[in-house]
Enzyme design. Structure first.
Site, short mmCIF file in Angstrom:
data_model
loop_
_atom_site.label_atom_id
_atom_site.label_comp_id
_atom_site.label_asym_id
_atom_site.label_seq_id
_atom_site.Cartn_x
_atom_site.Cartn_y
_atom_site.Cartn_z
N ARG A 51 1.51 -0.79 0.42
CA ARG A 51 -0.01 0.19 0.26
C ARG A 51 0.42 1.50 0.44
O ARG A 51 0.68 1.61 -1.10
CB ARG A 51 -0.74 0.13 1.14
CG ARG A 51 -2.16 -0.33 1.59
CD ARG A 51 -2.69 -1.29 2.18
NE ARG A 51 -1.46 -1.94 2.80
CZ ARG A 51 -2.09 -3.58 2.68
NH1 ARG A 51 -2.80 -4.04 1.76
NH2 ARG A 51 -0.74 -4.71 2.71
N THR A 52 1.83 1.49 0.78
CA THR A 52 2.61 3.31 1.02
C THR A 52 3.04 2.79 0.19
O THR A 52 3.14 3.75 -0.80
CB THR A 52 3.53 2.57 2.54
OG1 THR A 52 2.66 2.32 3.73
CG2 THR A 52 3.63 3.62 2.40
N LYS A 80 26.03 -3.93 -1.14
CA LYS A 80 27.64 -4.43 -1.96
C LYS A 80 28.42 -4.00 -0.90
O LYS A 80 29.65 -3.56 -0.88
CB LYS A 80 27.84 -3.34 -3.29
CG LYS A 80 27.18 -4.74 -4.37
CD LYS A 80 27.66 -3.30 -5.99
CE LYS A 80 26.55 -4.04 -6.68
NZ LYS A 80 26.94 -2.71 -7.56
N ARG A 101 10.99 4.01 3.28
CA ARG A 101 11.19 2.98 4.18
C ARG A 101 12.50 2.14 4.56
O ARG A 101 13.04 1.67 4.01
CB ARG A 101 9.82 1.95 4.25
CG ARG A 101 9.47 0.82 4.96
CD ARG A 101 8.28 0.25 4.80
NE ARG A 101 7.30 0.61 4.65
CZ ARG A 101 6.00 0.36 4.62
NH1 ARG A 101 6.13 -1.08 4.67
NH2 ARG A 101 5.15 1.02 5.47
N HIS A 129 4.57 5.77 11.78
CA HIS A 129 4.02 5.37 10.22
C HIS A 129 3.45 6.72 9.51
O HIS A 129 2.67 6.50 9.70
CB HIS A 129 4.15 4.17 9.79
CG HIS A 129 3.45 3.81 8.75
ND1 HIS A 129 4.12 5.05 7.56
CD2 HIS A 129 3.03 2.68 8.16
CE1 HIS A 129 3.52 4.12 6.27
NE2 HIS A 129 3.38 3.04 6.58
N1 CP Z 1 -0.07 0.17 5.94
C1 CP Z 1 1.25 -0.16 5.01
O1 CP Z 1 2.22 0.45 5.57
O2 CP Z 1 1.05 -1.27 3.95
P1 CP Z 1 2.53 -1.65 3.69
O3 CP Z 1 3.48 -2.17 4.19
O4 CP Z 1 1.81 -2.69 2.13
O5 CP Z 1 2.28 -0.29 2.83
#
Ligand code: CP
Length: 305
Positions: A51-52, A80, A101, A129
């Protein structure tokens, strides 16, 4: 720190959060606008995501920008031995904004301290998040008509779940009442309970997922047990299926209750809940597109009025 970066939800004031919600609403009414023409946005995902990453990339595409990046760090020179520092410095040569991320808590803040371009934290370990929180707030506002004085029940992995940590901190502006439902191994960490105490936020802790608690709830926020954060897989096996929401458990719930989940789900919500009008998790994920369009524009100083 790069002053425009979004590392923690606490980087935003209450007014900024409310302004972002208005901006998300405008993007929901009209998501296809050429506001990022000529801009390049990098998505660097050192941890898996559906999603993110895809909603951020859709947000950029619908705003007329271009996306570079990776979804698997093993295909990059970090495999590497290139450091995060050097990776960020390289990518900042190419992109106007970095969305990242990382599996390490604090990685986004670290990157924001030297990056020449803004950083958006798309999740750092078990820490924060913030873009998920903006879409959660937008979803809560859309379904409740307010963010004020709500009872929010958080269920599942409250120890490693970065989404609940960010949401708790953001709700501080809106006088919430929290119920934390978790087993002893996955309780809300002390620092977040201290945060509640310091700011006069009422909270109650339970190990039972009881109808009594569900029936006083406005937002039921289910979470996945984060297998990837466990060092002992036997401990994960012991706790992974302790809390599952079934449709029958919503029978006495308030009319306005909505079930949220950041997704992905594993076993926390039975499939029979999906057809209940109180299930909101798929719409919640859709709201991520609009919330992230709003965040990108804010970080890049672009007005969408
Ligand atoms: N909610 C969320 O962060 O989903 P993903 O890990 O799929 O990005």
């Amino acid at each position: 720190m790069n002053s425009e970066s979004l590392v923690s939800i606490s980087d935003f004031t209450k007014d900024e959060i409310l302004s972002l919600l208005e901006s998300a609403s405008r993007f929901e009414a009209n998501p296809n606008r050429n506001l990022l023409e000529g801009k390049v946005v990098a998505t660097l995902f050192f941890e898996p995501s559906t999603r993110t990453r895809l909603s951020f990339e859709t947000a950029v595409n619908r705003l007329g920008g271009r996306v570079i990046g990776f979804s698997d760090a093993n295909t990059t020179s970090s495999s590497k031995g290139e450091t995060l520092h050097d990776t960020i410095m390289m990518v900042s040569n190419y992109a106007d904004l970095i969305i990242m991320r990382h599996y390490l808590e604090g990685a986004a803040r670290y990157a924001s301290e030297f990056s020449p371009v803004p950083i958006i934290n798309a999740g750092d370990g078990a820490n924060q998040h913030p873009s998920q929180t903006m879409l959660d707030l937008y979803s809560i506002y859309k379904t409740q008509g307010t963010l004020e004085n709500l009872t929010i029940t958080m269920v599942g992995d409250l120890k490693y779940g970065r989404t609940v940590h960010s949401l708790l901190m953001a709700m501080y502006y809106f006088k919430p009442r929290f119920n934390f439902i978790a087993c002893d191994e996955l309780k809300m960490p002390g620092e977040y309970k201290e945060f509640c105490k310091k700011h006069g936020i009422e909270y109650h802790e339970y190990t039972d997922f009881s109808d009594d608690v569900i029936n006083q709830t406005d937002i039921l926020y289910m979470t996945r047990v984060q297998r990837e954060r466990f060092t002992d897989i036997m401990e994960y096996e012991r706790v992974k299926n302790l809390y599952t929401l079934k449709n029958s458990m919503l029978l006495g719930s308030k009319e306005n209750l909505r079930v949220l989940h950041p997704l992905p789900r594993v076993n926390e919500i039975s499939y029979d809940v999906d057809s209940n009008p109180k299930a909101y998790y798929f719409q919640q994920a859709r709201n991520g597109l609009y919330a992230r369009q709003a965040i990108i524009c804010k970080v890049l100083g672009i007005d969408n009025k």
